[in-house]
Design an enzyme around this catalytic site. Structure first.
Site, PDB file in Angstrom:
ATOM      1  N   SER A 220       0.811  -1.220   0.000  1.00 53.49           N
ATOM      2  CA  SER A 220       0.000   0.000   0.000  1.00 53.49           C
ATOM      3  C   SER A 220       0.847   1.274   0.000  1.00 53.49           C
ATOM      4  CB  SER A 220      -0.981  -0.026   1.179  1.00 53.49           C
ATOM      5  OG  SER A 220      -1.870  -1.116   1.045  1.00 53.49           O
ATOM      6  N   LYS A 248      -0.810  -4.597  -3.753  1.00 55.06           N
ATOM      7  CA  LYS A 248      -2.218  -4.373  -3.445  1.00 55.06           C
ATOM      8  C   LYS A 248      -2.882  -3.469  -4.482  1.00 55.06           C
ATOM      9  CE  LYS A 248      -5.148  -3.402   0.585  1.00 55.06           C
ATOM     10  NZ  LYS A 248      -5.144  -2.971   1.995  1.00 55.06           N
TER      11      LYS A 248
END
Length: 276
Positions: A220, A248
């Site tokens: 992230s 992600k």
């Protein structure tokens, strides 16, 4: 089952204790937590719970636990997730928690005396090495204070960093970039892009030989930070597999449930995607 129907693997229910931890980490609240002082992640590929960081001097450190150890059980309960493991590890200061863990091929047991631990989001691990545990709104300020190269080299350890605040990741990237350099493009659910750039030459933009330590659990906001520095030639990636982080690629918001907010947990919902 209801959340699974959305078809998004990252949209999930967040238990109350995890919500409080996430909320505190996002704003940089280094509150005292009674536990072992270890950071865990879910190794989904191998279906294991793995230690990725240990607060120096914390009970887990004193008991001899190490990053890379796999948690087998806590208080006799076989654990399948990092969230459940963390909940079992926390408890009253001074109480004892038994941990069974695997190191290599050997399963070992250790009794850890829980204590109040200040979890640092940023720390100087050793001269010339800054460890970022997660990104919060105050991370940029903390990194600027602790980023002191040793012998002309600065290493930033992002291993096991699951992300945190996207804003914190962007602000920290700006420390190392020159005015106008692209950090990330965020695309909302309507397909509208929003770009984030460095707005001025960062105070650390002239730092030489910046190395970013990454692994498959770098995710992230940590991925955004690492990609921004790498693609702008502000740093090089170092790790066992430098072309593979968590991957992600989405931005989430956490909606608290109950009264007061978070009393009944929360729902983490994907609201945008990003590209670097």
């Amino acid at each position: 089952l209801l959340l699974k129907r959305l078809g998004d693997r990252y949209t999930r229910y967040v238990y109350p204790e995890e919500y409080l931890r996430l909320a505190a980490a996002t704003v940089g609240d280094a509150r005292y937590v009674a536990g072992a002082g270890i950071q865990l992640v879910d190794d989904e590929e191998n279906q294991k719970v793995v230690i990725v960081d240990i607060e120096p001097g914390a009970p887990g450190d004193q008991a001899g636990l190490r990053p890379g150890d796999e948690i087998v059980s806590v208080q006799g309960e076989n654990v399948k997730s990092a969230a459940r493991s963390a909940a079992l590890l926390r408890g009253e200061a001074g109480s004892v928690v038994k941990i069974d863990f695997q190191r290599g091929t050997q399963v070992q047991s250790v009794s850890v005396n829980r204590a109040l631990v200040t979890l640092s989001s940023v720390r100087q691990a050793e001269p010339g090495v800054v460890r970022i545990r997660n990104f919060a709104l105050d991370t940029a300020e903390l990194v600027q204070d602790k980023a002191k190269p040793s012998g002309g080299t600065l290493a930033i350890d992002l291993r096991g960093n699951g992300g945190g605040s996207l804003e914190g990741g962007i602000d920290t990237a700006r420390l190392f970039l020159k005015s106008g350099q692209r950090i990330v493009t965020v695309v909302d659910k309507k397909g509208q892009p929003l770009t984030y750039d460095a707005v001025a030459d960062g105070p650390l933009a002239s730092s030489k030989k910046v190395q970013l330590l990454i692994d498959k659990n770098t995710a992230s906001a940590a991925e955004v930070f690492a990609a921004a520095l790498q693609q702008n030639n502000a740093a090089v990636l170092v790790g066992a597999n430098t072309d593979h982080t968590f991957g992600k690629g989405v931005i989430q918001t956490v909606a608290p449930l109950g009264d007061p907010p978070g009393n009944d947990g929360a729902v983490a919902v994907t609201v945008a995607t990003y590209s670097t």
